[in-house]
Structure formats: C-alpha cells, structure tokens
Design a protein around this motif. Structure first.
Motif, PDB file in Angstrom:
ATOM      1  N   LEU A   1     -28.724   0.518 -30.168  1.00  0.00           N
ATOM      2  CA  LEU A   1     -28.677   1.498 -31.245  1.00  0.00           C
ATOM      3  C   LEU A   1     -28.182   2.794 -30.640  1.00  0.00           C
ATOM      4  CD1 LEU A   1     -29.368   2.116 -34.250  1.00  0.00           C
ATOM      5  CD2 LEU A   1     -31.623   2.869 -33.459  1.00  0.00           C
ATOM      6  N   GLY A   2     -27.349   3.507 -31.387  1.00  0.00           N
ATOM      7  CA  GLY A   2     -26.828   4.776 -30.901  1.00  0.00           C
ATOM      8  C   GLY A   2     -27.101   5.890 -31.875  1.00  0.00           C
ATOM      9  N   LEU A   3     -26.960   7.113 -31.374  1.00  0.00           N
ATOM     10  CA  LEU A   3     -27.095   8.296 -32.216  1.00  0.00           C
ATOM     11  C   LEU A   3     -26.364   9.446 -31.565  1.00  0.00           C
ATOM     12  CD1 LEU A   3     -29.389  10.104 -30.565  1.00  0.00           C
ATOM     13  CD2 LEU A   3     -30.932   8.529 -31.691  1.00  0.00           C
ATOM     14  N   GLY A   4     -25.972  10.394 -32.384  1.00  0.00           N
ATOM     15  CA  GLY A   4     -25.290  11.573 -31.877  1.00  0.00           C
ATOM     16  C   GLY A   4     -26.238  12.747 -31.835  1.00  0.00           C
ATOM     17  N   VAL A   5     -26.043  13.602 -30.847  1.00  0.00           N
ATOM     18  CA  VAL A   5     -26.832  14.831 -30.768  1.00  0.00           C
ATOM     19  C   VAL A   5     -25.867  15.988 -30.546  1.00  0.00           C
ATOM     20  CG1 VAL A   5     -27.320  14.568 -28.292  1.00  0.00           C
ATOM     21  CG2 VAL A   5     -28.821  15.980 -29.723  1.00  0.00           C
ATOM     22  N   ALA A   6     -26.035  17.018 -31.354  1.00  0.00           N
ATOM     23  CA  ALA A   6     -25.172  18.195 -31.255  1.00  0.00           C
ATOM     24  C   ALA A   6     -25.459  18.947 -29.952  1.00  0.00           C
ATOM     25  CB  ALA A   6     -25.383  19.113 -32.453  1.00  0.00           C
ATOM     26  N   ALA A   7     -24.421  19.543 -29.400  1.00  0.00           N
ATOM     27  CA  ALA A   7     -24.547  20.277 -28.145  1.00  0.00           C
ATOM     28  C   ALA A   7     -25.551  21.417 -28.257  1.00  0.00           C
ATOM     29  CB  ALA A   7     -23.176  20.809 -27.724  1.00  0.00           C
ATOM     30  N   ASP A   8     -25.719  21.951 -29.456  1.00  0.00           N
ATOM     31  CA  ASP A   8     -26.635  23.083 -29.647  1.00  0.00           C
ATOM     32  C   ASP A   8     -28.040  22.653 -30.092  1.00  0.00           C
ATOM     33  OD1 ASP A   8     -26.120  22.313 -32.250  1.00  0.00           O
ATOM     34  OD2 ASP A   8     -25.497  24.303 -32.939  1.00  0.00           O
ATOM     35  N   ASN A   9     -28.420  21.405 -29.809  1.00  0.00           N
ATOM     36  CA  ASN A   9     -29.726  20.908 -30.227  1.00  0.00           C
ATOM     37  C   ASN A   9     -30.489  20.286 -29.039  1.00  0.00           C
ATOM     38  OD1 ASN A   9     -31.941  20.030 -31.660  1.00  0.00           O
ATOM     39  ND2 ASN A   9     -30.767  18.939 -33.205  1.00  0.00           N
ATOM     40  N   PRO A  10     -30.864  21.119 -28.053  1.00  0.00           N
ATOM     41  CA  PRO A  10     -31.539  20.568 -26.873  1.00  0.00           C
ATOM     42  C   PRO A  10     -32.908  19.972 -27.188  1.00  0.00           C
ATOM     43  CG  PRO A  10     -31.577  22.972 -26.822  1.00  0.00           C
ATOM     44  CD  PRO A  10     -30.671  22.568 -27.970  1.00  0.00           C
ATOM     45  N   ARG A  11     -33.562  20.451 -28.204  1.00  0.00           N
ATOM     46  CA  ARG A  11     -34.877  19.913 -28.572  1.00  0.00           C
ATOM     47  C   ARG A  11     -34.756  18.430 -28.970  1.00  0.00           C
ATOM     48  NH1 ARG A  11     -38.841  22.926 -32.857  1.00  0.00           N
ATOM     49  NH2 ARG A  11     -40.557  21.459 -32.750  1.00  0.00           N
ATOM     50  N   ALA A  12     -33.750  18.123 -29.797  1.00  0.00           N
ATOM     51  CA  ALA A  12     -33.513  16.735 -30.185  1.00  0.00           C
ATOM     52  C   ALA A  12     -33.074  15.916 -28.970  1.00  0.00           C
ATOM     53  CB  ALA A  12     -32.470  16.650 -31.289  1.00  0.00           C
ATOM     54  N   ALA A  13     -32.207  16.480 -28.139  1.00  0.00           N
ATOM     55  CA  ALA A  13     -31.741  15.761 -26.946  1.00  0.00           C
ATOM     56  C   ALA A  13     -32.918  15.381 -26.047  1.00  0.00           C
ATOM     57  CB  ALA A  13     -30.729  16.608 -26.186  1.00  0.00           C
ATOM     58  N   ASP A  14     -33.892  16.278 -25.913  1.00  0.00           N
ATOM     59  CA  ASP A  14     -35.077  15.985 -25.104  1.00  0.00           C
ATOM     60  C   ASP A  14     -35.877  14.822 -25.698  1.00  0.00           C
ATOM     61  OD1 ASP A  14     -34.433  18.003 -23.328  1.00  0.00           O
ATOM     62  OD2 ASP A  14     -35.862  19.445 -24.176  1.00  0.00           O
ATOM     63  N   LEU A  15     -36.051  14.810 -27.025  1.00  0.00           N
ATOM     64  CA  LEU A  15     -36.757  13.716 -27.685  1.00  0.00           C
ATOM     65  C   LEU A  15     -36.040  12.394 -27.421  1.00  0.00           C
ATOM     66  CD1 LEU A  15     -38.786  12.384 -29.659  1.00  0.00           C
ATOM     67  CD2 LEU A  15     -37.223  13.078 -31.519  1.00  0.00           C
ATOM     68  N   TYR A  16     -34.730  12.379 -27.614  1.00  0.00           N
ATOM     69  CA  TYR A  16     -33.968  11.143 -27.439  1.00  0.00           C
ATOM     70  C   TYR A  16     -34.060  10.639 -25.997  1.00  0.00           C
ATOM     71  CZ  TYR A  16     -32.018  12.828 -31.868  1.00  0.00           C
ATOM     72  OH  TYR A  16     -31.856  13.306 -33.134  1.00  0.00           O
ATOM     73  N   ALA A  17     -34.006  11.563 -25.034  1.00  0.00           N
ATOM     74  CA  ALA A  17     -34.127  11.165 -23.630  1.00  0.00           C
ATOM     75  C   ALA A  17     -35.506  10.562 -23.352  1.00  0.00           C
ATOM     76  CB  ALA A  17     -33.873  12.363 -22.717  1.00  0.00           C
ATOM     77  N   ARG A  18     -36.558  11.167 -23.898  1.00  0.00           N
ATOM     78  CA  ARG A  18     -37.913  10.625 -23.716  1.00  0.00           C
ATOM     79  C   ARG A  18     -38.042   9.225 -24.300  1.00  0.00           C
ATOM     80  NH1 ARG A  18     -39.454  15.702 -25.518  1.00  0.00           N
ATOM     81  NH2 ARG A  18     -40.203  14.856 -27.497  1.00  0.00           N
ATOM     82  N   LEU A  19     -37.278   8.947 -25.362  1.00  0.00           N
ATOM     83  CA  LEU A  19     -37.339   7.638 -26.013  1.00  0.00           C
ATOM     84  C   LEU A  19     -36.386   6.617 -25.379  1.00  0.00           C
ATOM     85  CD1 LEU A  19     -37.690   8.758 -29.736  1.00  0.00           C
ATOM     86  CD2 LEU A  19     -39.467   7.866 -28.217  1.00  0.00           C
ATOM     87  N   GLY A  20     -35.668   7.021 -24.328  1.00  0.00           N
ATOM     88  CA  GLY A  20     -34.836   6.072 -23.590  1.00  0.00           C
ATOM     89  C   GLY A  20     -33.364   6.066 -23.943  1.00  0.00           C
ATOM     90  N   TYR A  21     -32.889   7.039 -24.704  1.00  0.00           N
ATOM     91  CA  TYR A  21     -31.465   7.106 -25.053  1.00  0.00           C
ATOM     92  C   TYR A  21     -30.696   7.780 -23.927  1.00  0.00           C
ATOM     93  CZ  TYR A  21     -32.486   5.365 -29.642  1.00  0.00           C
ATOM     94  OH  TYR A  21     -32.860   4.549 -30.677  1.00  0.00           O
ATOM     95  N   ARG A  22     -29.523   7.202 -23.620  1.00  0.00           N
ATOM     96  CA  ARG A  22     -28.697   7.687 -22.511  1.00  0.00           C
ATOM     97  C   ARG A  22     -27.274   7.961 -23.003  1.00  0.00           C
ATOM     98  NH1 ARG A  22     -33.013   8.612 -21.144  1.00  0.00           N
ATOM     99  NH2 ARG A  22     -34.289   7.436 -19.689  1.00  0.00           N
ATOM    100  N   ARG A  23     -26.613   8.888 -22.317  1.00  0.00           N
ATOM    101  CA  ARG A  23     -25.269   9.329 -22.691  1.00  0.00           C
ATOM    102  C   ARG A  23     -24.265   8.185 -22.613  1.00  0.00           C
ATOM    103  NH1 ARG A  23     -20.661  10.547 -20.504  1.00  0.00           N
ATOM    104  NH2 ARG A  23     -19.385  12.211 -21.353  1.00  0.00           N
ATOM    105  N   LEU A  24     -23.476   8.056 -23.694  1.00  0.00           N
ATOM    106  CA  LEU A  24     -22.353   7.127 -23.708  1.00  0.00           C
ATOM    107  C   LEU A  24     -21.051   7.901 -23.606  1.00  0.00           C
ATOM    108  CD1 LEU A  24     -21.244   4.209 -24.107  1.00  0.00           C
ATOM    109  CD2 LEU A  24     -21.120   4.757 -26.548  1.00  0.00           C
ATOM    110  N   THR A  25     -20.843   8.856 -24.515  1.00  0.00           N
ATOM    111  CA  THR A  25     -19.598   9.613 -24.526  1.00  0.00           C
ATOM    112  C   THR A  25     -19.760  10.890 -25.339  1.00  0.00           C
ATOM    113  OG1 THR A  25     -17.204   9.436 -24.884  1.00  0.00           O
ATOM    114  CG2 THR A  25     -18.615   8.489 -26.589  1.00  0.00           C
ATOM    115  N   ASP A  26     -18.932  11.860 -25.041  1.00  0.00           N
ATOM    116  CA  ASP A  26     -18.857  13.075 -25.851  1.00  0.00           C
ATOM    117  C   ASP A  26     -17.848  12.850 -26.968  1.00  0.00           C
ATOM    118  OD1 ASP A  26     -20.671  14.429 -24.192  1.00  0.00           O
ATOM    119  OD2 ASP A  26     -19.071  15.107 -22.866  1.00  0.00           O
ATOM    120  N   TYR A  27     -18.042  13.526 -28.082  1.00  0.00           N
ATOM    121  CA  TYR A  27     -17.125  13.426 -29.211  1.00  0.00           C
ATOM    122  C   TYR A  27     -17.301  14.648 -30.104  1.00  0.00           C
ATOM    123  CZ  TYR A  27     -21.022  12.010 -32.251  1.00  0.00           C
ATOM    124  OH  TYR A  27     -22.188  11.974 -32.970  1.00  0.00           O
ATOM    125  N   VAL A  28     -16.426  14.775 -31.059  1.00  0.00           N
ATOM    126  CA  VAL A  28     -16.529  15.848 -32.037  1.00  0.00           C
ATOM    127  C   VAL A  28     -16.860  15.212 -33.378  1.00  0.00           C
ATOM    128  CG1 VAL A  28     -15.322  17.724 -33.205  1.00  0.00           C
ATOM    129  CG2 VAL A  28     -14.918  17.306 -30.766  1.00  0.00           C
TER     130      VAL A  28
END
Length: 174
Positions: A111-138
C-alpha cells in the motif's frame, strides 16, 4: 471509535462536519468513485459523528513517477482528521491500519501514500507505521470553487510504501 465504509447517507453529514473546498464536495467525488469500484472510502466515527476519512484508490496514484516506480500499487489518499484538536489521538493511525487490512483482504501486498513536503507531522506518523520512501513527485489536482473558478493545486510530495504482511490477519477492528 468505529471505522466504516462510507454510505450514501454519510456524504451530507461529512460535508457538514468535515467540509471540503469546491462546488462539488470531495466526499461526493470519493463516494462516487467507490460506487464505480475504483476506491473504498473509509470514515472514522465517534459518537455518531464523522471525525476522519481516507480513501483507498485501487488503481493507484495518478502521478506518472509513482506509476513508473511501482505500477498497480493502491494508494491511500485524502487521509484527514477533523476537527484539528482530535489529531494525535490515534484516529489517523486507525484509518491507515483499516486501509492496510482492506488491501490485504483484496489480495494486495503493498500500500502506498503520498505525503506533502510541508507536512512533517504526517511523515513522522507514516514512518512510525512502517512506510518508506519510494519516489518524489508533484501532486497536481484541481477543483471548482463555489464561484465556478477552477483552482489548480500543486504540491511537492514523496510517495511512501509499505509491504503488507501476508497470512492470517491479526488486526483488531476499530
């Protein structure tokens, strides 16, 4: 808290409790995609009131960079908790876990999801849940505002993925 698949009767209450920009609500669009089989729209409820939502888009992220990097990866999209004072209380995490469970039920292994560059709070949650970077995009999307003007939105994002364990599901339903 209960996580349930959105029903037609829920859309008006979602609009009332968790507004969205535009002449056509994002809740109505997500519910329509669900009716067409393209997604599953999940709603978090507390005491009969919607407090969060997320959609699993089964054919994945529209961004070409993401499609090229991992074709066919379903995307968790539009995760939100409202009102803001309910954030950091486990609602977003519960929606994500239910989406993961649903993806496994549909035979998906990632399963994938996008996180905006200006949303570190969400990025932290996703990292804690085991989500890892695939690619950057717009992320590019638009909506028609209440005055009939088309608004274009452009967000630099990172697409994250998580491999879903196979086998028996030991996930507590909320």
């Amino acid at each position: 808290m209960e996580i349930a698949v959105c029903r037609a009767a829920d859309v008006a209450l979602l609009d009332e409790c968790i507004g969205s920009p535009g002449a056509v609500s994002s809740h109505a669009r997500r519910f329509a995609r669900q009716g067409e089989g393209g997604g599953t729209y999940l709603v978090a409820w507390i005491d009969g009131r919607p407090v969060g939502h997320a959609e699993v888009i089964w054919d994945g992220c529209a961004a070409p960079e993401v499609r090229a990097a991992l074709p066919g990866c379903p995307e968790l999209n539009g995760l939100g908790v409202w009102p803001p004072e309910l954030r950091s209380r486990g609602i977003g995490g519960a929606l994500i876990r239910r989406a993961e469970e649903l993806a496994r039920e549909y035979g998906r292994t990632v399963l994938g999801l996008g996180v905006a560059a200006d949303n570190p709070r969400a990025a932290d949650l996703y990292a804690r849940l085991g989500y890892r970077r695939l690619t950057d995009y717009v992320d590019r999307w638009s909506y028609e505002d209440r005055d009939g003007v088309i608004r274009e939105c452009v967000d630099p994002c990172t697409f994250l993925t998580k491999e879903l364990p196979s086998g028996s599901l030991d996930v507590k339903r909320t």
